[in-house]
Design an enzyme around this catalytic site. Structure first.
Site, PDB file in Angstrom:
ATOM      1  N   GLN A   1       0.830  -1.209   0.000  1.00  0.00           N
ATOM      2  CA  GLN A   1       0.000   0.000   0.000  1.00  0.00           C
ATOM      3  C   GLN A   1       0.857   1.249   0.000  1.00  0.00           C
ATOM      4  OE1 GLN A   1      -1.126   0.472   4.634  1.00  0.00           O
ATOM      5  NE2 GLN A   1      -1.694  -1.534   3.769  1.00  0.00           N
TER       6      GLN A   1
ATOM      7  N   ARG B   1      -4.485   0.665  -1.592  1.00  0.00           N
ATOM      8  CA  ARG B   1      -3.936  -0.680  -1.763  1.00  0.00           C
ATOM      9  C   ARG B   1      -3.524  -0.902  -3.209  1.00  0.00           C
ATOM     10  NH1 ARG B   1      -8.919  -2.360   0.611  1.00  0.00           N
ATOM     11  NH2 ARG B   1      -8.792  -2.255   2.883  1.00  0.00           N
TER      12      ARG B   1
ATOM     13  N   GLU C   1       4.290   8.002   8.549  1.00  0.00           N
ATOM     14  CA  GLU C   1       4.220   7.167   9.744  1.00  0.00           C
ATOM     15  C   GLU C   1       5.592   6.604  10.085  1.00  0.00           C
ATOM     16  OE1 GLU C   1       2.776   2.866   8.126  1.00  0.00           O
ATOM     17  OE2 GLU C   1       1.410   4.539   7.725  1.00  0.00           O
TER      18      GLU C   1
END
Length: 329
Positions: A95, A191, A114
């Protein structure tokens, strides 16, 4: 204002497992892949567990007491960090997440950079991080031909590693891995490939091939961050794991009975998650001494008006601390 402990929000995932359920007191036969432990995102809102704000949501605290729970240098009006535990019993989809500009234009949400603090991994553990697609056309042709795997970049991991995943990076956590993830407050995922699996109804999950094509950074692999020891002192250590425009992450290990820590950025709150051991958080809030018991899995928001606090260890205690805003080493 008072430090607040948040209740975990358990998220069922097709690739999730059972091993973290006892830590969070979750009783279900369904596979749980994510436990959102600090979140102001509407798809999984944190609720305060105990104390004077028991039952209030994190966003309610931000709106009622922005100086304490949002801070002076927050990039938005909702709490800008989302923290979760992830258990990958099976491989996650390959992803990518968009950056802020694309996410805001197409999804009405923030982008998603992240980082993963590795809690556990197999002896030969690895993650997908980056790709060797030279361009968009090659990527789209590989999707059509079922050859995406040939262009994926793998990186070995082990317990205690920090993996930084900027937006637009193709990535996936793989089977047997558990991580603590710190990210922007966003829930936008595109995705690309899902290992040809199907859900309980025999249907494949939705892919987002065209949107992913818009945002993938082709032919890139993020550099591994080099940790820098901030404190070298016999009782405890604080190691800076990564710092980027969206967050800074430190690992705090208490080797003796207690250790004092200053807030990461003066005027902004800290997020603190216990990943090993047990003990207490001690601080002064509103003129009163506060002593909160903590154990592995507990997540707290320490308000901006508590500039210094201490960790007291009952046993070896490891805490991951995250914050936003500019801070020197």
């Amino acid at each position: 204002m008072w430090p607040v402990k948040c209740k975990p929000v358990a998220m069922e995932r097709i690739w999730g497992g059972d091993e973290l359920k006892p830590m969070f007191g979750v009783k279900t036969d369904r596979p749980i892949g994510e436990y959102w432990v600090i979140s102001a995102h509407p798809n999984g809102m944190s609720v305060v567990d105990g104390g004077p704000f028991d039952g209030r949501t994190l966003q309610e605290l931000v709106e009622a007491h922005p100086e304490a729970y949002l801070g002076q240098r927050a990039p938005q009006k909702r709490f800008p960090l989302l923290v979760k535990f992830i258990e990958a019993h099976d491989d996650l989809s390959v992803q990518v997440h968009p950056d802020d500009a694309y996410a805001q234009a197409h999804e009405g949400d923030a982008g998603k950079t992240e980082a993963w603090y590795v809690l556990d991994a197999p002896a030969d553990g690895k993650v997908i991080l980056g790709n060797s697609f030279p361009d968009r056309d090659t990527y789209l042709q590989a999707v059509r031909d079922g050859r995406v795997r040939e262009y994926l970049t793998y990186r070995p991991i082990r317990k205690g590693d920090l993996v930084f995943v900027p937006s637009r990076t193709l990535h996936a956590l793989l089977r047997g891995t558990k991580v603590l993830e710190i990210q922007q407050t966003s829930d936008v995922t595109y995705r690309v490939y899902d290992w040809d699996r199907v859900d309980a109804n025999g249907k494949p999950r939705e892919l987002h091939v065209e949107k992913a094509a818009d945002v993938i950074a082709y032919g890139t692999e993020p550099p591994a961050p080099e940790p820098v020891a901030m404190v070298d002192e016999p009782r405890f250590d604080v190691v800076r794991l990564v710092s980027c425009p969206y967050f800074t992450i430190d690992r705090v290990r208490v080797r003796g009975r207690s250790a004092e820590v200053e807030t990461g950025v003066r005027g902004n709150p800290d997020c603190a998650v216990v990943v090993e051991g047990s003990g207490h958080l001690r601080c002064v809030a509103e003129g009163q001494e506060v002593r909160l018991p903590v154990k592995a899995g507990d997540a707290l928001v320490i308000p901006a008006d508590v500039p210094q606090y201490a960790w007291e260890a009952d046993e070896a205690l490891t805490v991951i601390r995250a914050f936003y805003g500019s801070s020197g080493p």
